[in-house]
Design a protein around this motif. Structure first.
Motif, PDB file in Angstrom:
ATOM      1  N   GLY A  58       4.590  -8.698  -2.455  1.00 24.15           N
ATOM      2  CA  GLY A  58       3.985  -9.824  -3.153  1.00 24.15           C
ATOM      3  C   GLY A  58       2.844 -10.497  -2.434  1.00 24.15           C
ATOM      4  N   LYS A  59       2.536 -10.045  -1.213  1.00 24.31           N
ATOM      5  CA  LYS A  59       1.455 -10.658  -0.439  1.00 24.31           C
ATOM      6  C   LYS A  59       0.166  -9.856  -0.580  1.00 24.31           C
ATOM      7  CE  LYS A  59       4.539 -12.706   3.021  1.00 24.31           C
ATOM      8  NZ  LYS A  59       4.897 -12.763   4.463  1.00 24.31           N
ATOM      9  N   ASN A  60      -0.930 -10.496  -0.216  1.00 22.17           N
ATOM     10  CA  ASN A  60      -2.213  -9.813  -0.209  1.00 22.17           C
ATOM     11  C   ASN A  60      -2.113  -8.529   0.619  1.00 22.17           C
ATOM     12  OD1 ASN A  60      -5.101  -9.660  -0.743  1.00 22.17           O
ATOM     13  ND2 ASN A  60      -5.355 -10.080   1.445  1.00 22.17           N
ATOM     14  N   LEU A  61      -2.716  -7.485   0.122  1.00 27.91           N
ATOM     15  CA  LEU A  61      -2.701  -6.102   0.604  1.00 27.91           C
ATOM     16  C   LEU A  61      -1.566  -5.289  -0.012  1.00 27.91           C
ATOM     17  CD1 LEU A  61      -3.519  -6.325   4.453  1.00 27.91           C
ATOM     18  CD2 LEU A  61      -5.077  -6.428   2.510  1.00 27.91           C
ATOM     19  N   TYR A  62      -0.574  -5.979  -0.635  1.00 28.51           N
ATOM     20  CA  TYR A  62       0.506  -5.239  -1.308  1.00 28.51           C
ATOM     21  C   TYR A  62       1.063  -6.021  -2.497  1.00 28.51           C
ATOM     22  CZ  TYR A  62       4.381  -1.961  -1.824  1.00 28.51           C
ATOM     23  OH  TYR A  62       5.258  -1.012  -2.311  1.00 28.51           O
ATOM     24  N   SER A  63       0.216  -6.764  -3.186  1.00 31.60           N
ATOM     25  CA  SER A  63       0.655  -7.506  -4.367  1.00 31.60           C
ATOM     26  C   SER A  63       0.465  -6.660  -5.616  1.00 31.60           C
ATOM     27  CB  SER A  63      -0.133  -8.813  -4.492  1.00 31.60           C
ATOM     28  OG  SER A  63      -1.503  -8.527  -4.765  1.00 31.60           O
ATOM     29  N   GLU A  64       1.220  -6.948  -6.646  1.00 24.66           N
ATOM     30  CA  GLU A  64       1.181  -6.138  -7.862  1.00 24.66           C
ATOM     31  C   GLU A  64      -0.194  -6.111  -8.530  1.00 24.66           C
ATOM     32  OE1 GLU A  64       3.171  -3.905  -9.267  1.00 24.66           O
ATOM     33  OE2 GLU A  64       4.328  -4.136  -7.427  1.00 24.66           O
ATOM     34  N   PRO A  65      -0.884  -7.252  -8.711  1.00 25.43           N
ATOM     35  CA  PRO A  65      -2.184  -7.186  -9.392  1.00 25.43           C
ATOM     36  C   PRO A  65      -3.189  -6.272  -8.708  1.00 25.43           C
ATOM     37  CG  PRO A  65      -1.391  -9.436  -9.351  1.00 25.43           C
ATOM     38  CD  PRO A  65      -0.478  -8.648  -8.474  1.00 25.43           C
ATOM     39  N   GLU A  66      -3.261  -6.324  -7.381  1.00 27.17           N
ATOM     40  CA  GLU A  66      -4.231  -5.465  -6.696  1.00 27.17           C
ATOM     41  C   GLU A  66      -3.790  -4.004  -6.712  1.00 27.17           C
ATOM     42  OE1 GLU A  66      -4.607  -6.486  -2.437  1.00 27.17           O
ATOM     43  OE2 GLU A  66      -2.660  -7.500  -2.658  1.00 27.17           O
ATOM     44  N   LYS A  67      -2.489  -3.753  -6.607  1.00 22.69           N
ATOM     45  CA  LYS A  67      -2.000  -2.375  -6.704  1.00 22.69           C
ATOM     46  C   LYS A  67      -2.282  -1.800  -8.096  1.00 22.69           C
ATOM     47  CE  LYS A  67       2.223  -3.156  -5.194  1.00 22.69           C
ATOM     48  NZ  LYS A  67       3.649  -2.849  -4.896  1.00 22.69           N
ATOM     49  N   GLN A  68      -2.084  -2.615  -9.116  1.00 19.34           N
ATOM     50  CA  GLN A  68      -2.349  -2.157 -10.476  1.00 19.34           C
ATOM     51  C   GLN A  68      -3.833  -1.895 -10.699  1.00 19.34           C
ATOM     52  OE1 GLN A  68      -0.587  -5.086 -13.092  1.00 19.34           O
ATOM     53  NE2 GLN A  68       1.481  -4.706 -12.301  1.00 19.34           N
ATOM     54  N   ALA A  69      -4.681  -2.753 -10.142  1.00 19.68           N
ATOM     55  CA  ALA A  69      -6.126  -2.549 -10.271  1.00 19.68           C
ATOM     56  C   ALA A  69      -6.552  -1.261  -9.586  1.00 19.68           C
ATOM     57  CB  ALA A  69      -6.868  -3.742  -9.678  1.00 19.68           C
ATOM     58  N   LEU A  70      -5.982  -0.981  -8.415  1.00 18.78           N
ATOM     59  CA  LEU A  70      -6.305   0.258  -7.711  1.00 18.78           C
ATOM     60  C   LEU A  70      -5.734   1.468  -8.442  1.00 18.78           C
ATOM     61  CD1 LEU A  70      -7.706   1.394  -5.195  1.00 18.78           C
ATOM     62  CD2 LEU A  70      -5.504   1.207  -4.002  1.00 18.78           C
ATOM     63  N   GLU A  71      -4.563   1.308  -9.033  1.00 21.00           N
ATOM     64  CA  GLU A  71      -3.951   2.407  -9.779  1.00 21.00           C
ATOM     65  C   GLU A  71      -4.821   2.823 -10.965  1.00 21.00           C
ATOM     66  OE1 GLU A  71      -1.245   5.287 -11.243  1.00 21.00           O
ATOM     67  OE2 GLU A  71      -1.684   4.461  -9.274  1.00 21.00           O
ATOM     68  N   LYS A  72      -5.489   1.894 -11.601  1.00 19.94           N
ATOM     69  CA  LYS A  72      -6.393   2.241 -12.699  1.00 19.94           C
ATOM     70  C   LYS A  72      -7.523   3.135 -12.205  1.00 19.94           C
ATOM     71  CE  LYS A  72      -5.546  -1.930 -15.448  1.00 19.94           C
ATOM     72  NZ  LYS A  72      -6.150  -3.200 -15.970  1.00 19.94           N
ATOM     73  N   ILE A  73      -7.987   2.885 -10.991  1.00 22.03           N
ATOM     74  CA  ILE A  73      -9.029   3.733 -10.406  1.00 22.03           C
ATOM     75  C   ILE A  73      -8.461   5.113 -10.104  1.00 22.03           C
ATOM     76  CG2 ILE A  73     -10.554   4.019  -8.407  1.00 22.03           C
ATOM     77  CD1 ILE A  73     -10.702   0.911  -8.347  1.00 22.03           C
ATOM     78  N   ARG A  74      -7.235   5.160  -9.577  1.00 15.47           N
ATOM     79  CA  ARG A  74      -6.617   6.462  -9.313  1.00 15.47           C
ATOM     80  C   ARG A  74      -6.466   7.257 -10.599  1.00 15.47           C
ATOM     81  NH1 ARG A  74      -2.498   9.408  -9.761  1.00 15.47           N
ATOM     82  NH2 ARG A  74      -1.386   7.827 -10.972  1.00 15.47           N
ATOM     83  N   GLN A  75      -6.046   6.577 -11.678  1.00 16.31           N
ATOM     84  CA  GLN A  75      -5.837   7.250 -12.955  1.00 16.31           C
ATOM     85  C   GLN A  75      -7.139   7.746 -13.567  1.00 16.31           C
ATOM     86  OE1 GLN A  75      -3.548   4.603 -15.439  1.00 16.31           O
ATOM     87  NE2 GLN A  75      -1.668   4.928 -14.267  1.00 16.31           N
ATOM     88  N   TRP A  76      -8.262   7.226 -13.126  1.00 13.91           N
ATOM     89  CA  TRP A  76      -9.546   7.753 -13.590  1.00 13.91           C
ATOM     90  C   TRP A  76      -9.649   9.240 -13.289  1.00 13.91           C
ATOM     91  CZ3 TRP A  76     -13.469  10.041 -10.742  1.00 13.91           C
ATOM     92  CH2 TRP A  76     -14.663  10.289 -11.443  1.00 13.91           C
ATOM     93  N   GLY A  77      -9.018   9.671 -12.208  1.00 19.13           N
ATOM     94  CA  GLY A  77      -9.052  11.095 -11.883  1.00 19.13           C
ATOM     95  C   GLY A  77      -8.876  11.420 -10.413  1.00 19.13           C
ATOM     96  N   PHE A  78      -8.351  10.480  -9.632  1.00 19.62           N
ATOM     97  CA  PHE A  78      -8.223  10.689  -8.193  1.00 19.62           C
ATOM     98  C   PHE A  78      -6.799  11.024  -7.769  1.00 19.62           C
ATOM     99  CE2 PHE A  78     -12.127   7.975  -7.995  1.00 19.62           C
ATOM    100  CZ  PHE A  78     -12.937   8.897  -7.339  1.00 19.62           C
TER     101      PHE A  78
END
Length: 275
Positions: free
Chosen positions: A182-202
């Motif tokens: 739940g803290k910065n560097l491992y909070s859900e909103p930032e993980k979800q935002a990064l996951e969208k980039i991964r799902q682009w094709g990475f």
């Protein structure tokens, strides 16, 4: 985009936390990796913390690298170093920052095409703490990074995204889930935002080869003897599109430079490919 035009590539990423302070270490690392046949062909640096004119271009040229720079005073700044033998393989426009960035925006992205591989080097904002303005800026920057890939890149082609992501993506990347949940560097909103980039094709190159490996960290705080106690996070990543997966041979987190005098708080990550 044509296929990769070289038989092999090693790509490294390293947040040096000031190239002025870390130049001797960077040159030492390049020299030592050369003796181990592990010298990177492409070295992506983050937090160079200097304007282009003050970057040690000549020192890296003497070490055999051509420098592509996007720096700023005191903070941020990114660079890509390409071995001179590959200088003729650099093609196309050098992308500096996101297209949606203002002229005076923080300098956090540089992208170069080398031998048919699009290398995107990023320094994702830290975020400071959940709920702060800097955290909101981080989420916005990640959203715009996703837009950049949607509009400017093709996931069917060889694209490599690397850098200091300032996000750990799984419990395996933390020394303590309880400490970081739940803290910065491992909070859900930032993980979800990064996951969208991964799902682009990475794909996370490290996890392609080591899906269950724990305690393989790339960053340790300077405080509380964190490195000696291995209280680290894996927040420095190399991600690749599907077309590069069959060519991926090895991913190494080289902890040696973190042991040297006056080190960066990050250590290099190197991915090796054969084509």
């Amino acid at each position: 985009m044509p296929p990769i035009s070289v038989p092999a590539l090693k790509v490294a990423t390293w947040n040096v936390n000031s190239i002025a302070a870390r130049l001797p270490l960077a040159l030492r690392w390049l020299e030592e990796t050369a003796t181990k046949n592990a010298r990177p062909d492409i070295l992506c640096l983050q937090e160079i913390k200097c304007v282009d004119a003050k970057f040690p271009t000549e020192a890296f040229a003497a070490a055999g690298y051509q420098s592509y720079l996007f720096g700023q005073p005191t903070y941020n700044g990114v660079a890509i170093l390409v071995r001179e033998e590959l200088a003729g393989e650099v093609s196309g426009e050098i992308q500096k920052n996101l297209p949606s960035d203002a002229e005076d925006a923080q300098r956090r992205l540089i992208s170069v095409n080398v031998a048919g591989l699009q290398v995107v080097n990023v320094y994702i904002p830290n975020g400071q703490a959940v709920g702060t303005e800097k955290y909101a800026f981080k989420l916005d920057w990640l959203e715009r990074l996703k837009d950049y890939f949607d509009s400017n890149c093709d996931a069917a082609q060889p694209v490599l995204l690397c850098g200091d992501f300032n996000i750990a993506t799984s419990p395996l990347d933390l020394y303590s889930v309880t400490e970081w949940e739940g803290k910065n560097l491992y909070s859900e909103p930032e993980k979800q935002a990064l996951e969208k980039i991964r799902q682009w094709g990475f794909n996370d190159a490290f996890r392609q080869l080591y899906p269950d490996k724990a305690e393989a960290f790339s960053w340790w705080d300077y405080r509380q003897a964190a490195f000696r106690r291995n209280l680290g996070l894996r927040i420095d990543h190399i991600w690749i599109t599907d077309s590069l997966k069959p060519n991926l041979c090895e991913v190494v987190i080289d902890t040696e430079p973190r042991k040297w005098e006056r080190p960066s708080d990050h250590t290099p990550v190197i991915a090796s490919f054969e084509f």
